[in-house]
Write an enzyme that holds these catalytic residues in place. Structure first.
Site, short mmCIF file in Angstrom:
data_model
loop_
_atom_site.label_atom_id
_atom_site.label_comp_id
_atom_site.label_asym_id
_atom_site.label_seq_id
_atom_site.Cartn_x
_atom_site.Cartn_y
_atom_site.Cartn_z
N HIS A 162 -13.80 0.86 -5.16
CA HIS A 162 -13.69 1.69 -4.00
C HIS A 162 -14.68 2.74 -3.87
O HIS A 162 -14.57 3.79 -3.02
CB HIS A 162 -12.27 2.09 -3.98
CG HIS A 162 -11.07 1.12 -4.10
ND1 HIS A 162 -11.27 0.46 -2.96
CD2 HIS A 162 -10.33 0.79 -4.72
CE1 HIS A 162 -10.24 -0.48 -3.11
NE2 HIS A 162 -9.56 -0.11 -4.52
N LYS A 167 -18.32 3.57 -2.39
CA LYS A 167 -19.43 2.60 -1.66
C LYS A 167 -20.98 3.02 -2.83
O LYS A 167 -20.91 4.16 -3.05
CB LYS A 167 -19.75 3.43 -0.27
CG LYS A 167 -18.44 3.23 0.39
CD LYS A 167 -18.32 3.91 1.65
CE LYS A 167 -17.01 3.75 2.39
NZ LYS A 167 -16.71 4.61 3.46
N LYS A 203 0.93 -1.23 -0.02
CA LYS A 203 0.06 0.09 0.06
C LYS A 203 0.84 1.41 0.08
O LYS A 203 1.95 1.41 0.47
CB LYS A 203 -0.85 0.12 1.37
CG LYS A 203 -1.71 -1.22 1.51
CD LYS A 203 -2.80 -1.01 2.75
CE LYS A 203 -3.84 -1.99 2.70
NZ LYS A 203 -4.87 -1.79 3.71
N VAL A 232 -19.79 10.81 3.69
CA VAL A 232 -21.05 10.59 2.91
C VAL A 232 -22.37 9.92 3.64
O VAL A 232 -23.44 10.38 3.58
CB VAL A 232 -21.03 10.08 1.34
CG1 VAL A 232 -22.25 10.02 0.76
CG2 VAL A 232 -20.01 10.85 0.89
N GLU A 270 -11.64 3.33 10.09
CA GLU A 270 -12.06 2.19 9.24
C GLU A 270 -11.59 0.94 9.56
O GLU A 270 -10.11 0.99 10.02
CB GLU A 270 -11.71 2.56 7.95
CG GLU A 270 -12.48 3.73 7.33
CD GLU A 270 -12.04 3.85 5.86
OE1 GLU A 270 -12.71 4.64 5.13
OE2 GLU A 270 -11.25 3.04 5.29
N GLU A 274 -7.49 2.66 8.01
CA GLU A 274 -7.34 4.19 8.29
C GLU A 274 -8.37 5.00 8.85
O GLU A 274 -9.32 4.42 9.38
CB GLU A 274 -7.83 4.57 6.45
CG GLU A 274 -6.93 4.05 5.56
CD GLU A 274 -7.33 4.42 3.96
OE1 GLU A 274 -8.26 5.07 3.74
OE2 GLU A 274 -6.78 3.40 2.97
N LYS A 292 -0.44 -8.18 5.77
CA LYS A 292 -1.00 -9.43 5.63
C LYS A 292 -2.24 -9.10 4.41
O LYS A 292 -3.05 -8.03 5.19
CB LYS A 292 -1.33 -10.05 6.87
CG LYS A 292 -2.10 -11.53 6.60
CD LYS A 292 -1.10 -12.52 6.41
CE LYS A 292 -1.89 -13.87 6.03
NZ LYS A 292 -0.92 -14.97 5.37
N HIS A 348 -16.21 -4.11 5.36
CA HIS A 348 -15.48 -2.88 5.62
C HIS A 348 -16.74 -2.42 6.81
O HIS A 348 -17.58 -2.21 6.55
CB HIS A 348 -15.62 -2.10 4.49
CG HIS A 348 -15.32 -0.74 4.68
ND1 HIS A 348 -14.24 0.13 4.18
CD2 HIS A 348 -16.08 0.21 5.39
CE1 HIS A 348 -14.12 1.36 4.51
NE2 HIS A 348 -15.42 1.46 5.39
N ARG A 380 -13.13 13.66 8.33
CA ARG A 380 -14.23 14.30 7.95
C ARG A 380 -15.58 13.62 8.50
O ARG A 380 -15.44 12.43 8.63
CB ARG A 380 -14.11 14.46 6.36
CG ARG A 380 -14.19 13.14 5.82
CD ARG A 380 -14.41 13.12 4.30
NE ARG A 380 -14.56 11.73 3.77
CZ ARG A 380 -13.80 10.75 3.70
NH1 ARG A 380 -12.49 10.99 3.75
NH2 ARG A 380 -14.33 9.60 3.08
#
Ligand code: MV4
Length: 450
Positions: free
Chosen positions: A235, A237, A158, A294, A275, A287, A201, A208, A291
Site C-alpha cells: 500500500h 506507492k 473492509k 504526494v 480513488e 475512497e 465484490k 489504481h 488532502r
C-alpha cells in the site's frame, strides 16, 4: 490574501509549500521538532518555531503546539501538507475555533470521507460509480454470508474506519468467510478502536486510478484528469504517472465530469482525490482523499498548474484561477519515490547523506529536502525525494527518467533508486501493462536482483 502561512509539516512537502508562498509574496513559518533543527524546511522558511521533541505525537501531531505556534507567529492560515494532521477533522475544527484558516476542506467534508461507508454512500448519491457490495455495515457472520452469496465470491471485507489497506481481508469462498470476517473485525478494532466492516465484490486485477479534483467552496468544481498509481508495495506507492496509460480521452472526460460535478454539488473546498479501481473499462469508487497528495506533481506537470498556489487562493476565498475548458493535458509525467530504505526488504536506512546531487535539464523536477551532510532522522517517514519527469509523450518521459536517474547521486544511506533502474528494464513498464499486483509479484520473483 494571507500575509503569513504556517506549514504544519516537514521534509520535501514543507519546501513545496514554502516555494508556493514565496512566489505569492506570502511569509512562511516552519515548525519543527528538536530532531529537525537542521532540516532544510527550517533553513528555507522565513520564520521557524520549535514545537516539541522528536516523536511526531509530541510535535508534528500536537494540535496544541501547532496552534500555539500559529498564534505566536501571527500566521493567519495553516497548510497541513500530507500525512500528519492533514485529514484530522478535530484539528481543522480547532484551527477554525481559533479564528485561523485551514488550507484544505471543511472539518465536515474530512469526517464524511474519513468514514469509508459514509464516503461510499455520498459518492453513490452523487452519481459516482462504486464497487458492488453491502449497503452500509455488516454486523454478523450470517449477514456476511448472505452478501457473499448475493454478489458472488471472492469478496473483500473492509474496515469502515480504515483506508490505505489496513483491516482488509479477502474471502475466496463461503468456507473462508468466517475467518476473514472475524479477522477483519478484530484487526479493525485493534487498529482503529472500531470493529465496523463492510463487504464488496473483490476485483482481481484492477488498476489504481485516482482523479484529481478541486472545489472552490462556492459550488464550483473542476477535475485535472487522473493518475495511475498501481505500482505499489504494501500500500505504499512507488511509481506514479499521469495521464493513466490505460485511460482514453473519452473515459477521462466522462469520469472527470462525474467527479467535478460531485465536488461542485458537495460544496467541496480545495484539493481532493477520488480513488477508483479500474478493471475491464469500468471505474469503481473506493475512497476519497481530502488532502494534497504526494504524487500531485505529475498532475502539475501535464496541466502546467501550481496546485499548492490554487489551494492557498481557494482557502483565501478567491475563485479558481482556471475553468474546466482552460485545462489541457500536455504530454506525460512520471514520478518515482526515493526512500531511505535498503533493498530488497525496504528496511529503513536513516543516516548521514555524504553526497547529494540532484538531476536537472529539460522536463526534470527533483522535490527533496536533502543536502550534503544532512542527517536523516530515524523518527519519520522514509521518503527523502521525488523525481518527476515530464516528456511530450510516455516514451520520452521514460527515457528522461532513465537519463535523470543516471545523474542522481544520494550517497551515505541505502535508497530505493536501484529499484527504478531495474523497473526500466521491464517490457511491462514500457507497455504500461500493469495492475495493482504487478510490483509485488515482480519483487517476489526477485525483480530488483535480476
Ligand atoms: C479493493 C481491492 C479489490 N477489490 N476493493 C487497498 C487499499 C484500499 N485503498 C483499497 N484497496 C483495495 N480495495 C475491492 N473491492 C483491492 C485493493 C488493493 C489495492 C488497491 C489499490 C492499490 C493497491 C492495492 C493493493 C492491494 C489491494
Amino acid at each position: 490574501m494571507f500575509d503569513k502561512i504556517l506549514i504544519a509539516n516537514r521534509g520535501e512537502i514543507a519546501l513545496r509549500v514554502i516555494r508556493a508562498c514565496r512566489e505569492m509574496g506570502i511569509a512562511s513559518v516552519a515548525v519543527h521538532s528538536t530532531a529537525d533543527a537542521d532540516a532544510m524546511h527550517v533553513r528555507m522558511a522565513d520564520e521557524t518555531i520549535c514545537i516539541g521533541p522528536a516523536p511526531s505525537t509530541d510535535s508534528y501531531l500536537s494540535v496544541a503546539a501547532i496552534i500555539s505556534a500559529c498564534e505566536v507567529s501571527g500566521a493567519q492560515a495553516i497548510h497541513p501538507g500530507y500525512g500528519f494532521l492533514s485529514e484530522n477533522a478535530r484539528f481543522v475544527q480547532a484551527v477554525e475555533d481559533h479564528g485561523l484558516t485551514f488550507i484544505g476542506p471543511s472539518a465536515a467534508h474530512i469526517s464524511e470521507m474519513g468514514d469509508k461507508i459514509t464516503a461510499k454512500e455520498t459518492a453513490k448519491a452523487l452519481g459516482i460509480p462504486v464497487v458492488p457490495g453491502s449497503e452500509g455495515g455488516v454486523a454478523t457472520l450470517e449477514e456476511a454470508k448472505i452478501i457473499g452469496a448475493e454478489f458472488g465470491y471472492p469478496v473483500i471485507i473492509k474496515a469502515t474506519a480504515g483506508g490505505g489497506g489496513r483491516g482488509m481481508k479477502v474471502a475466496k469462498s463461503e468456507a473462508e468467510m468466517e475467518r476473514a470476517f472475524q479477522t477483519a473485525r478484530a484487526e479493525s478494532k485493534a487498529a482503529f478502536g472500531n470493529d465496523e466492516v463492510y463487504i464488496e465484490k473483490y476485483l482481481q486485477k484492477p488498476r489504481h486510478i485516482e482523479v484529481q479534483v478541486f472545489g472552490d467552496g462556492q459550488g464550483g468544481g473542476v477535475h485535472l484528469g487522473e493518475r495511475d498509481c498501481s505500482l505499489q508495495r504494501r500500500h505504499q506507492k512507488v511509481f506514479e504517472e499521469a495521464p493513466g496509460p490505460s485511460i482514453s480521452a473519452e473515459e477521462r472526460a466522462e469520469i472527470g465530469s462525474i467527479c467535478a460535478n460531485a465536488i461542485a454539488r458537495m460544496g467541496y473546498s480545495g484539493a481532493g482525490t477520488i480513488e477508483f479501481l479500474y478493471e475491464d473499462g469500468g471505474f469503481y469508487f473506493i475512497e476519497m482523499n481530502t488532502r494534497l497528495q504526494v504524487e500531485h506533481p505529475v498532475t502539475e506537470a501535464i496541466f502546467g498548474q501550481d496546485l499548492v498556489r490554487e489551494q492557498i487562493r481557494v482557502a483565501a476565498g478567491m475563485p479558481l484561477s482556471f475553468r474546466q475548458e482552460d485545462l489541457e493535458i500536455n504530454g506525460h509525467a512520471i514520478e518515482v519515490r526515493i526512500n531511505a530504505e535498503k533493498l530488497p526488504n525496504f528496511s529503513p536506512s536513516p543516516g548521514r547523506i555524504s553526497q547529494y546531487h540532484a538531476p536537472g535539464g529539460l522536463g526534470v523536477r527533483m522535490d527533496s529536502a536533502l543536502y550534503d551532510g544532512y542527517r536523516i532522522p530515524p523518527y519519520y517517514d522514509s521518503l527523502i525525494g521525488k523525481l518527476i519527469v515530464h516528456g511530450r509523450d510516455r516514451t520520452e518521459a521514460l527515457a528522461r527518467l532513465n537519463r535523470a536517474l543516471g545523474e542522481l547521486i544520494v550517497d551515505g544511506v541505502d535508497t530505493t533508486i536501484p529499484l527504478f533502474g531495474a523497473l526500466l528494464q521491464e517490457p511491462d513498464i514500457h507497455s504500461g501493462n500493469y495492475t495493482i499486483h504487478w510490483l509485488e509479484k515482480w519483487l517476489e520473483a526477485g525483480g530488483v536482483d535480476r
